[in-house]
Design a protein around this motif. Structure first.
Motif, PDB file in Angstrom:
ATOM      1  N   GLU A  17      30.712  42.001 -37.019  1.00  0.00           N
ATOM      2  CA  GLU A  17      30.306  40.585 -37.021  1.00  0.00           C
ATOM      3  C   GLU A  17      31.146  39.800 -36.015  1.00  0.00           C
ATOM      4  N   GLU A  50      28.116  33.897 -36.624  1.00  0.00           N
ATOM      5  CA  GLU A  50      28.654  35.266 -36.729  1.00  0.00           C
ATOM      6  C   GLU A  50      30.069  35.259 -37.318  1.00  0.00           C
ATOM      7  N   HIS A  53      29.603  35.040 -40.907  1.00  0.00           N
ATOM      8  CA  HIS A  53      29.230  36.317 -41.526  1.00  0.00           C
ATOM      9  C   HIS A  53      30.496  37.137 -41.808  1.00  0.00           C
ATOM     10  N   GLN A 127      19.212  38.918 -41.889  1.00  0.00           N
ATOM     11  CA  GLN A 127      18.814  39.739 -40.736  1.00  0.00           C
ATOM     12  C   GLN A 127      17.335  39.564 -40.398  1.00  0.00           C
TER      13      GLN A 127
END
Ligand code: MG
Length: 173
Positions: A17, A50, A53, A127
């Motif tokens: 990530e 990101e 994440h 996703q």
């Protein structure tokens, strides 16, 4: 308790990530230097997501009393042929991330670790969105490719994309 296999795989996912964050930051900088501030903004929002994440996975490991192991982040490309090229690479990359997430879900399922399965459901849904938005961006750029005014307008439109804290972090605040 997390299995060692899942623990290691989630630590590897944190690195993946953060690598994604680095990739999109690099794309953002390449857009910016080429004068595409709106596309740069789109990738910058992606960069922040990101990092989120990675943070969600780190929070999860901590909540399961499992330590976070941060490894070096591999280098990323620094320049792309075109904006279209960037979005095509984005889609390709997100498909790879999807398979990594699916692999985590397979391990958690084999472990009968339903807390982990539950956490991973958010990423599975995420996703689907990531791949969809990359496909939408490819279609948008293809629609105006070669048309300077079209690219200018699309770039302007993308400057309005705003960052939103993802729900697993928002609810933790
Ligand atoms: Mg991600």
């Amino acid at each position: 308790m997390l299995s060692q296999k899942l623990h290691d795989a989630i630590n590897a996912q944190i690195n993946a990530e953060l690598w994604s964050a680095y990739l999109y930051l690099s794309m953002s900088m390449d857009c910016e230097v080429k004068g595409y501030k709106g596309f740069a903004n789109w990738f910058y929002v992606q960069f922040r997501e990101e990092q989120d994440h990675a943070r969600i996975f780190m929070n999860y490991l901590n909540s399961r009393d499992a330590n976070v192991v941060l490894k070096p982040i591999e280098e990323v490309p620094t320049t792309w042929n075109s904006v279209l090229d960037m979005f095509q690479q984005t889609l390709q990359h997100e498909r790879k991330v999807t398979s990594l997430i699916n692999n985590l879900a397979s391990i958690a399922t084999a472990d009968n670790d339903y807390a982990s399965v539950n956490r991973l459901v958010w990423f599975i849904d995420e996703q689907v969105e990531e791949e969809e938005s990359a496909r939408e961006m490819i279609a948008s750029v293809e629609a105006v490719e070669g048309n300077k005014y079209g690219m200018y307008m699309l770039d302007k439109e993308l400057s309005s994309r705003v960052y939103n804290t993802p729900s697993p972090l928002a609810s933790a605040e």
